[in-house]
Design a protein around this motif. Structure first.
Motif, mmCIF file in Angstrom:
data_model
loop_
_atom_site.group_PDB
_atom_site.id
_atom_site.type_symbol
_atom_site.label_atom_id
_atom_site.label_comp_id
_atom_site.label_asym_id
_atom_site.label_seq_id
_atom_site.Cartn_x
_atom_site.Cartn_y
_atom_site.Cartn_z
ATOM 1 N N LEU A 53 3.342 -3.855 -3.540
ATOM 2 C CA LEU A 53 3.913 -4.872 -2.798
ATOM 3 C C LEU A 53 5.246 -4.579 -1.873
ATOM 4 C CD1 LEU A 53 3.330 -8.430 -4.770
ATOM 5 C CD2 LEU A 53 1.919 -7.383 -2.693
ATOM 6 N N ILE A 54 5.510 -5.194 -0.918
ATOM 7 C CA ILE A 54 6.832 -4.922 -0.275
ATOM 8 C C ILE A 54 7.501 -6.163 -0.685
ATOM 9 C CG2 ILE A 54 7.799 -4.909 1.837
ATOM 10 C CD1 ILE A 54 5.063 -3.578 3.128
ATOM 11 N N ARG A 55 8.956 -5.863 -1.166
ATOM 12 C CA ARG A 55 9.802 -6.637 -1.285
ATOM 13 C C ARG A 55 10.850 -6.838 -0.431
ATOM 14 N NH1 ARG A 55 12.512 -6.443 -6.765
ATOM 15 N NH2 ARG A 55 13.765 -4.789 -5.701
ATOM 16 N N THR A 61 17.096 -5.536 3.459
ATOM 17 C CA THR A 61 16.507 -4.564 2.926
ATOM 18 C C THR A 61 14.928 -4.723 2.518
ATOM 19 O OG1 THR A 61 17.392 -4.907 0.688
ATOM 20 C CG2 THR A 61 18.737 -3.552 2.318
ATOM 21 N N ARG A 62 14.423 -3.698 2.561
ATOM 22 C CA ARG A 62 12.705 -3.796 2.054
ATOM 23 C C ARG A 62 12.632 -2.741 1.239
ATOM 24 N NH1 ARG A 62 8.403 -4.543 6.264
ATOM 25 N NH2 ARG A 62 8.493 -2.256 6.090
ATOM 26 N N GLN A 63 11.746 -2.905 0.005
ATOM 27 C CA GLN A 63 11.304 -2.032 -0.992
ATOM 28 C C GLN A 63 9.887 -2.182 -1.350
ATOM 29 O OE1 GLN A 63 14.266 -3.907 -3.750
ATOM 30 N NE2 GLN A 63 15.415 -1.913 -3.593
ATOM 31 N N LEU A 64 9.238 -1.040 -1.597
ATOM 32 C CA LEU A 64 8.084 -0.806 -2.006
ATOM 33 C C LEU A 64 8.172 -1.007 -3.534
ATOM 34 C CD1 LEU A 64 5.014 -0.406 -1.163
ATOM 35 C CD2 LEU A 64 5.510 1.883 -1.583
ATOM 36 N N VAL A 75 10.846 -0.308 -8.410
ATOM 37 C CA VAL A 75 11.023 0.205 -7.178
ATOM 38 C C VAL A 75 10.730 1.407 -7.056
ATOM 39 C CG1 VAL A 75 12.842 0.653 -5.366
ATOM 40 C CG2 VAL A 75 13.334 -1.318 -6.852
ATOM 41 N N ILE A 76 9.647 1.549 -6.155
ATOM 42 C CA ILE A 76 8.945 2.716 -5.832
ATOM 43 C C ILE A 76 9.445 3.740 -4.748
ATOM 44 C CG2 ILE A 76 6.880 3.942 -5.263
ATOM 45 C CD1 ILE A 76 6.732 2.436 -7.957
ATOM 46 N N GLN A 77 10.133 2.775 -3.800
ATOM 47 C CA GLN A 77 10.569 3.580 -2.690
ATOM 48 C C GLN A 77 11.297 2.527 -2.091
ATOM 49 O OE1 GLN A 77 7.627 5.220 -0.061
ATOM 50 N NE2 GLN A 77 9.228 5.912 1.460
ATOM 51 N N ASN A 78 12.457 2.898 -1.052
ATOM 52 C CA ASN A 78 13.199 1.925 -0.187
ATOM 53 C C ASN A 78 12.654 2.520 1.053
ATOM 54 O OD1 ASN A 78 15.315 0.780 -1.856
ATOM 55 N ND2 ASN A 78 16.390 2.691 -2.022
ATOM 56 N N LEU A 79 12.423 1.295 1.796
ATOM 57 C CA LEU A 79 11.822 1.228 2.873
ATOM 58 C C LEU A 79 12.889 1.120 4.190
ATOM 59 C CD1 LEU A 79 8.448 -0.674 2.258
ATOM 60 C CD2 LEU A 79 8.678 1.681 2.468
#
Length: 79
Positions: A53-55, A61-64, A75-79
């Motif tokens: 999901l996108i948080r 800030t957004r994170q996958l 946290v998989i990746q910072n978007l």
């Protein structure tokens, strides 16, 4: 004294079954309301990988993430 009605199991089942339709109709209002209250919002987009999901955080800030109900999200990746 005001009593709040409790959701019955049938109500929860109906809500769960209606959730995909409600998500499709969402215009972003719920996400905006959560962020305005300082609460991170979780959602997916068409290209969000399955199981993630996108948080979006109130600071923009957004994170996958992979949601963990046993602890902190991963946290998989910072978007």
């Amino acid at each position: 004294m005001s009593l709040q009605p409790r959701l019955q199991e049938d109500d929860l089942d109906r809500l769960w079954n209606d959730l995909p339709r409600l998500i499709e109709q969402d215009d972003g209002y719920a996400v905006k309301e959560l962020l305005a209250k300082g609460i991170p919002a979780y959602y997916s987009e068409d290209d969000t990988p399955e199981g993630l999901l996108i948080r979006e955080n109130p600071d923009g800030t957004r994170q996958l993430v992979r949601v963990s109900f046993d602890g902190d999200d991963i946290v998989i990746q910072n978007l």
